[in-house]
Design a protein around this motif. Sequence first.
Motif, mmCIF file in Angstrom:
data_model
loop_
_atom_site.group_PDB
_atom_site.id
_atom_site.type_symbol
_atom_site.label_atom_id
_atom_site.label_comp_id
_atom_site.label_asym_id
_atom_site.label_seq_id
_atom_site.Cartn_x
_atom_site.Cartn_y
_atom_site.Cartn_z
ATOM 1 N N LEU A 1 -8.505 -10.181 -9.065
ATOM 2 C CA LEU A 1 -8.834 -11.606 -8.894
ATOM 3 C C LEU A 1 -7.594 -12.330 -8.358
ATOM 4 C CD1 LEU A 1 -10.567 -12.267 -12.362
ATOM 5 C CD2 LEU A 1 -11.723 -11.993 -10.143
ATOM 6 N N SER B 1 -6.321 -14.826 -9.665
ATOM 7 C CA SER B 1 -6.020 -15.707 -10.806
ATOM 8 C C SER B 1 -4.539 -16.094 -10.873
ATOM 9 C CB SER B 1 -6.438 -15.016 -12.115
ATOM 10 O OG SER B 1 -5.971 -13.672 -12.122
ATOM 11 N N GLU C 1 -8.025 -10.856 -15.687
ATOM 12 C CA GLU C 1 -8.498 -9.676 -14.945
ATOM 13 C C GLU C 1 -9.053 -8.598 -15.883
ATOM 14 O OE1 GLU C 1 -4.803 -9.443 -12.553
ATOM 15 O OE2 GLU C 1 -6.157 -8.969 -10.886
ATOM 16 N N ARG D 1 -10.731 -9.126 -18.708
ATOM 17 C CA ARG D 1 -12.109 -9.520 -19.017
ATOM 18 C C ARG D 1 -13.040 -9.202 -17.839
ATOM 19 N NH1 ARG D 1 -13.074 -13.741 -22.961
ATOM 20 N NH2 ARG D 1 -11.228 -14.072 -24.233
ATOM 21 N N TYR D 2 -12.561 -9.472 -16.635
ATOM 22 C CA TYR D 2 -13.366 -9.223 -15.438
ATOM 23 C C TYR D 2 -13.696 -7.736 -15.310
ATOM 24 C CZ TYR D 2 -14.910 -9.328 -10.583
ATOM 25 O OH TYR D 2 -15.646 -9.193 -9.431
ATOM 26 N N ARG E 1 -16.262 -6.632 -17.790
ATOM 27 C CA ARG E 1 -17.601 -7.049 -17.353
ATOM 28 C C ARG E 1 -18.134 -6.112 -16.275
ATOM 29 N NH1 ARG E 1 -15.755 -11.985 -16.258
ATOM 30 N NH2 ARG E 1 -15.291 -12.954 -18.277
ATOM 31 N N GLU E 2 -17.255 -5.732 -15.347
ATOM 32 C CA GLU E 2 -17.627 -4.776 -14.283
ATOM 33 C C GLU E 2 -18.131 -3.461 -14.856
ATOM 34 O OE1 GLU E 2 -14.615 -3.747 -11.493
ATOM 35 O OE2 GLU E 2 -15.338 -5.156 -9.982
#
Lengths: 203, 203
Positions: free
Chosen positions: A37, A39, A168, A170-171, A174-175
Motif C-alpha cells: 500500500l 500508506s 499493510e 491488516r491488508y 484480508r488478502e
Amino acid sequence: MEVYHLYSGGKDSSLAAYILRKIGYEVKLITINFGILDSWKYAKETAEALGFSHEVIFLDRGILEEAAEMCIRDSHPSNAIQFIHEKALEEVAKLRHVERISDGTRRDDRVPFLDQRKTRSLEDRFNVQYIRPLLGLGYRTIRELTDKLFVVELKESEKLEKSDYEVELRYLLREKGIDPLTIFPKKHLQSRVLGWKKEKGHL
Amino acid sequence: MEVYHLYSGGKDSSLAAYILRKIGYEVKLITINFGILDSWKYAKETAEALGFSHEVIFLDRGILEEAAEMCIRDSHPSNAIQFIHEKALEEVAKLRHVERISDGTRRDDRVPFLDQRKTRSLEDRFNVQYIRPLLGLGYRTIRELTDKLFVVELKESEKLEKSDYEVELRYLLREKGIDPLTIFPKKHLQSRVLGWKKEKGHL
C-alpha cells in the motif's frame, strides 16, 4: 550528528523526533513500507507538516508475509510486530552511511521493544548507536508532552490513515481471507499527528 | 511544567538536565546532602555555571549511616548507593509541590537503577512522574553528547571535588576507621562538569 529515526507519523515517534532535534541531532525520518500500500504517504505528510526531512525505505514483502503467518499462528499480532520492528531496525542500521538509529519505543511498551541483550546486539553487529528518547518516560509524561506539542487525530486503527506496520499487515491478512479483527484488539484507538499546536519554538 | 532533578554536577545528571530544559521543562536542580560535608557546593557551582536554579535538600544522617553499614557488610558500595538513591527519590517525590522528578540514570547503569516495578511503585505511591532522559541512551551516545556540550574535569573519585553520595559515604567510612579503598573500586575515574563548551544555544 545525523540520526535515522523510524517514523510512523504517530504521537510517540513524532515526540521522539522532536526531542532528538531539540538536543542537537540532524533528524532523518524513515518510514518503512513493504510495497503493498502507499500508506507511507501519511507519515510523509506529517513529517512535512512538522518540518522534518523524510524518506521511505522499502523492505522485502517476504518479511510481511512471515509476520502475517505469525499473526495467524498466534491469533495475536505481538510477535509479528516485534519481528517486523527488529527487521526494520536492522535494515536501517546496515546502511553504510548510518551511524545512529532511533525510534519512539517507550518505557511502558510491550511490543515492539528491544531488551538490553537485543539492544547491545543490534549496536554491536551494525556498529551503530541505538537511541530511544522515550525509554525513560512514562505514559503520563508522554501524554503531557504530546498534548502540549501536537494537533492529533484519534481514530480506530481500522479507519485511521496511518503509516505503521499494522496497515499493510491488516491488508495482507484480508488478502489471505483472514479478518484482522480476529487478530488485532477490537477498539484499538490510534493516533496520527497533524501538526504543531503552536508554530513557535518547536523548530 | 516543573521538574525536580537529582543533580550531582557530573556529566550524566548535567546532560539529563540539558535535555529536560531543551524539551520544555522548567528544571529545578536538587542536590542531596546529609549535613556531614559541604560537598553540595560543587554541584551548586556547576549548576550556576550552566544557568540552572539549584537547591540542596538535606536528608537524615541515619540514611547514610545505614548505607555505610551496607558497604561494610558487602565490602562493596552497590547496595548502599542504590539504597541512598531510592531514599533520595522518595524524599523529593513526597514534597507537596513536586509533580515530576528526574535523574541522570542511564541504560547501561547497574546502580543506582530502578527497574520497572520500582519505577511504577515510586510513581504510584507519590503520584509523581519519574522521568529519566538518559534511559534510552547508550554509553557512546552519552559520551558523544557530553563531549560536545561540556567542559569536564576528570579525576579519581578520591580527589575530585564532587557532590554525589559517594563523597559523604567515603568520609563516614573513614570516620568509622574503614579505608574506603577497601570498598570502592580502585581507579574509579569520575567527572565533574565545569561549564558549557560553547555558550551559545544551550540555554
